[in-house]
Design a protein around this motif. Structure first.
Motif, PDB file in Angstrom:
ATOM      1  N   HIS A 370      -8.293   6.099  17.060  1.00 57.32           N
ATOM      2  CA  HIS A 370      -7.252   7.092  17.348  1.00 57.32           C
ATOM      3  C   HIS A 370      -7.762   8.217  18.250  1.00 57.32           C
ATOM      4  O   HIS A 370      -6.972   8.884  18.916  1.00 57.32           O
ATOM      5  CB  HIS A 370      -6.747   7.708  16.042  1.00 57.32           C
ATOM      6  N   THR A 394     -10.165   1.852  11.265  1.00 61.41           N
ATOM      7  CA  THR A 394      -8.937   1.668  12.048  1.00 61.41           C
ATOM      8  C   THR A 394      -8.103   2.939  11.999  1.00 61.41           C
ATOM      9  O   THR A 394      -7.396   3.274  12.942  1.00 61.41           O
ATOM     10  CB  THR A 394      -8.110   0.491  11.523  1.00 61.41           C
ATOM     11  N   THR A 402      -2.117   3.219  12.149  1.00 65.14           N
ATOM     12  CA  THR A 402      -2.342   2.646  13.481  1.00 65.14           C
ATOM     13  C   THR A 402      -1.028   2.392  14.207  1.00 65.14           C
ATOM     14  O   THR A 402      -0.910   2.656  15.412  1.00 65.14           O
ATOM     15  CB  THR A 402      -3.170   1.360  13.369  1.00 65.14           C
ATOM     16  N   ASP A 450      -2.412   0.113   7.234  1.00 65.17           N
ATOM     17  CA  ASP A 450      -2.708  -0.646   8.454  1.00 65.17           C
ATOM     18  C   ASP A 450      -2.657  -2.143   8.201  1.00 65.17           C
ATOM     19  O   ASP A 450      -2.186  -2.911   9.054  1.00 65.17           O
ATOM     20  CB  ASP A 450      -4.069  -0.247   9.013  1.00 65.17           C
TER      21      ASP A 450
END
Length: 496
Positions: A370, A394, A402, A450
């Motif tokens: 990110h 993630t 995400t 996610d």
């Protein structure tokens, strides 16, 4: 390197599935461990486990204790199995939303159930059960006595912060404390009982996870809340004035064009702590290592140097950098505990000094897609550039999911992301998972939102906001076997 290459999933305990409005340490927790085992994962990461309050937005990072567990996580069905609650006590269960925690309703319901269980325990528990409770109180007395008195006094004084208590209690006059212990004996015993339940259930869950080869990854905020048993009971460990109030508070300076942040947590008196061989910290870590296998050190920068803002200043820019013990602290801790199972949050302030400090102890630092500039060649947060000495995520508890992040990207960043990862964005959550799993990072982590491809509605926390955080919950249906199998396939191909 301190770790073998492995992977895992983040899900805070409050987000687990279960029937009583919030995640607990019962069947939902074991179902999640089973999900991780099916997915061939090795790590379960979660936020700090301490008691939270509505006054601080139910944040696990503003707890009443760095040692205690959150009573809301106690599994009530276990208490029913042990005869301390009946079906009649538990029912009717309020119609809690399985997707979101209503902390006020949950607190009212579970407090009533825990009080009932305590009364029945006192009158009906076996001698062995009473002996186990007293053994727990003795074993954990170094923090439990102060914590149970602190919480009892807060309730006695309408839950106001301890700095607003009568002077003799605020400054811990021994005579006043002795009178309070006598007057609040039943209340102190109740709060110790809640900690006994949490401790027993947590240790049972930890053993269950170990049987499945799942390690528990806890979280260690560097700072504690001002309104906590920690600061009240150990004022010498903190940078307080003669009135037992903070002389300076924590935050971060202005950077990247922003105005900085004033967190308000009291700072440590590192000179005093060094003189005591970091006794307070050694006690804190001893308790932590009892409960978890690995720990994330929040705001690792603060162990090297920290931003101190005068307590009477509202502007973060009024602060200044001060040196922390750094190498001496971790060398002292390592002499006591051996090889330290730490990963570190080093986002935002990485300079050569901090990187050298981190790398000296071989603590993996965080990398998060990110924060990547997808159009800049060699950006450190692009998964293909993660070093082996890192933990790749993630997403985190402080970022968007995400999917939410992807939909917020400007067009040029979206195009560069597609180009760099060789994807079209149709399953961006799995594209990022696979990129992190394919990276060189020694540890790879994702989140349940996610894995499920959920959007911003499923983010855990939005920093800088006080409402609507820490409430998202997973259902049993979310622990889908097909999702577990897909993650296992990715893991077996990239990690094993």
């Amino acid at each position: 390197m301190r770790f073998d290459r492995q992977s895992g999933v983040f899900l805070h305990v409050s987000s687990l599935p279960g029937p009583h409005g919030i995640g607990d340490l019962g069947d939902g927790a074991r179902a999640f461990v089973d999900f991780l085992a099916k997915a061939d994962q090795s790590l379960w990461q979660f936020c700090p486990l301490g008691p939270t309050s509505a006054a601080h937005g139910n944040s696990p990072y503003q707890s009443f204790s760095a040692f205690a567990g959150n009573p809301l996580f106690v599994d009530l069905r276990d208490l029913s199995d042990r005869g301390w609650l009946t079906d009649g006590d538990l029912k009717p269960v309020p119609e809690f939303d399985p997707h979101e925690t209503d902390y006020q309703r949950v607190t009212e319901y579970k407090r009533s159930m825990l009080e009932t269980a305590f009364e029945r325990f006192e009158s009906e528990a076996t001698d062995d059960e009473h002996d186990a409770f007293e053994a727990f109180r003795e074993r954990e007395s170094s923090w439990l006595d102060d914590y149970s008195l602190f919480i009892s006094l807060k309730e006695e004084h309408d839950r106001v912060a301890w700095i607003d208590w009568p002077e003799e209690l605020k400054t811990r006059d021994e005579g006043a404390l002795d009178r309070a212990r006598d007057d609040l004996e039943a209340e102190r015993r109740y709060h110790a009982f809640c900690q006994f339940l949490f401790d027993e259930q947590w240790r049972g869950l930890k053993s269950y996870a170990a049987e499945k080869d799942i390690s528990l990854v806890g979280d260690l905020p560097i700072y504690v809340a001002l309104d906590s048993a920690d600061v009240w009971a150990s004022p010498a460990a903190f940078d307080l004035d003669e009135n037992h109030e903070p002389a300076a508070v924590a935050g971060v300076p202005p950077q990247f064009g922003d105005s900085g942040q004033r967190w308000g947590n009291p700072l440590y008196d590192w000179d005093h702590l060094r003189e005591t061989d970091y006794e307070w910290w050694r006690s804190r870590l001893s308790r932590l290592f009892d409960l978890v296998d690995v720990a994330r050190l929040d705001h690792f920068k603060g162990f090297d140097e920290y931003w101190a803002i005068p307590a009477d200043a509202d502007d973060p820019a009024a602060g200044s950098w001060r040196s922390a013990p750094g190498y001496d602290f971790f060398e002292t801790i390592e002499r006591e505990f051996g090889d330290l199972p730490f990963v570190v949050e080093d986002l935002g302030f990485i300079d050569e000094q901090l990187a050298a400090f981190r790398d000296h102890f071989e603590f993996p630092g965080m990398r998060v897609p990110h924060y990547a500039d997808w159009c800049r060649e060699g950006d450190m947060n692009q998964p293909m550039h993660y070093p082996h000495s890192s933990i790749g995520y993630t997403a985190t508890h402080d970022t968007d999911t995400t999917v939410g992040y992807y939909h917020s990207l400007p067009d040029d960043q979206t195009d560069c992301l597609h180009y760099n990862l060789g994807v079209d964005g149709s399953e961006i959550n799995w594209s990022i998972i696979e990129a992190v799993w394919n990276s060189e990072a020694v540890l790879a982590m994702t989140t349940v939102p996610d894995l499920l491809g959920l959007g911003s509605e499923a983010r855990f926390n939005t920093p800088g906001t006080a409402e609507g955080n820490w409430s998202w919950r997973c259902t049993y249906e979310g622990l889908d076997e097909g999702v577990a199998e897909r993650l296992r396939d990715v893991t077996d191909f990239t990690i094993r």
